[in-house]
Design an enzyme around this catalytic site. Structure first.
Site, short mmCIF file in Angstrom:
data_model
loop_
_atom_site.label_atom_id
_atom_site.label_comp_id
_atom_site.label_asym_id
_atom_site.label_seq_id
_atom_site.Cartn_x
_atom_site.Cartn_y
_atom_site.Cartn_z
N SER A 47 48.44 -13.43 72.01
CA SER A 47 48.58 -14.72 71.33
C SER A 47 47.63 -15.73 71.96
CB SER A 47 50.02 -15.23 71.43
OG SER A 47 50.34 -15.51 72.80
N TYR A 191 65.35 -21.10 65.03
CA TYR A 191 64.43 -21.20 66.17
C TYR A 191 65.08 -22.00 67.30
CZ TYR A 191 60.15 -22.26 68.78
OH TYR A 191 59.20 -22.39 69.76
N LYS A 195 66.20 -20.78 71.16
CA LYS A 195 65.64 -21.43 72.34
C LYS A 195 66.74 -22.04 73.22
CE LYS A 195 61.35 -20.45 71.53
NZ LYS A 195 60.61 -19.55 72.43
N SER A 226 47.45 -24.68 67.74
CA SER A 226 46.34 -23.75 67.68
C SER A 226 45.07 -24.46 68.09
CB SER A 226 46.20 -23.18 66.26
OG SER A 226 45.82 -24.22 65.37
#
Length: 311
Positions: A47, A191, A195, A226
């Site tokens: 990644s 999500y 977490k 990104s």
């Protein structure tokens, strides 16, 4: 006297910036020396963040075991690492195929990881999976998949590596998590739940591993952006909701997170929150003023629904 007064402030600022630069360079060198010759395992090394972690730890002289679920990408990462470093100062990384969502295979892969060097000094749990959508639109199967990737996968690998660390009475386990392990943001329920669960597990693990001199760290960035991502345009001043959470979408660069992970390992930090002032304030408001936090979140939901109806 007048000229000296004029030059005093610029010279002072220049001196301070020089001291800061020297301090950062020394800290960077100390961080690198702290991982030299250490066996460091990085999950999801292919990644964006995984690649940057691989780069900084490889440059620091660590003996890397890079894990990922695509062999071609692992080989490409291997080639990239060895092409830019001095082979006399670094170790060639070991490569291991690992799909963190395939829970049944993780224990066998852990044995393969341990066979690389016979031990693990640092385990960096980096693999993660994201999903965005209303609670009622996300299937239970997808909820389970998110939990496998973000919770069951990391803890299964950690449990498989842990006996080796306990027997040697040394080691460091790092969880790269998210600010959403601290606060829940709407339309990210699965999500955020995964977490939160991970934070709870590693907080307990930290306390339990104290007697074995094993360090446990969690690194919680707002959002790992990104390389080419830009903030979405829009009028963000219209509501408290947008003012509160726009910084979350900006995120932090993988390079920043990787360097913080290296510093966390070298200084044995227990918990790191990588956030701008606004989302950092949201964490504290959620803790000390929960009703205010819930009101802000609710206003954001109402505004979103209103905007959708208008469009």
């Amino acid at each position: 006297m007048g000229i000296f007064s004029i030059l005093a402030l610029p010279l002072l600022l220049l001196g301070i910036s020089g001291i800061i630069s020297i301090y950062q360079s020394v800290r960077w060198l100390l961080s690198k020396s702290a991982v030299q010759n250490k066996v460091v395992v990085i999950t999801d090394a292919i990644s964006g963040l995984g690649k940057e972690c691989s780069r900084v730890f490889h440059a620091g002289g660590a003996r890397l075991v890079l894990c990922g679920r695509n062999w071609e990408k692992l080989e490409a990462l291997y080639d990239a690492l060895i092409s830019v470093t001095d082979p006399s100062m670094t170790y060639a990384p070991k490569l291991v195929l690992l799909d963190i969502t395939d829970i049944s295979c993780i224990r066998d892969v852990a044995k393969e990881i341990l066979n690389c060097y016979g031990c693990v000094d640092v385990l960096i749990n980096n693999a993660s999976m994201k999903v965005k959508g209303a609670v009622q639109s996300i299937s239970l199967e997808l909820d389970k998949k998110i939990m496998d990737a973000n919770y069951f996968g990391p803890i299964t690998l950690t449990k498989a590596i842990l006996p080796n660390m306990i027997s040697r009475r040394t080691g460091h386990i790092v969880l790269i998590n998210s600010i959403q392990g601290k606060i829940g943001i709407p339309f990210r329920a699965a999500y955020a739940a995964s977490k939160h669960a991970a934070v709870g597990f590693f907080d307990c693990l930290r306390a339990e591993m104290e007697e074995f001199d094993i360090s446990v760290s969690t690194v919680n960035p707002t959002f790992i952006c990104s390389y080419h991502r830009q903030p979405a345009p829009g009028n963000w001043e219209a509501s408290i909701w947008k003012f509160f959470f726009r910084k979350v979408s900006y995120g932090v660069h993988p390079v920043e997170v990787a360097e913080e992970v290296l510093a966390t390992v070298s200084r044995k930090k227990q918990e790191v929150l990588m956030a701008n002032p606004i989302p950092r304030a949201a964490v504290y408001i959620r803790t000390f003023f929960p009703e205010l936090f819930f009101a802000i979140v609710a206003s954001g939901i109402r505004e979103k629904l209103k905007t959708e109806e208008e469009n």
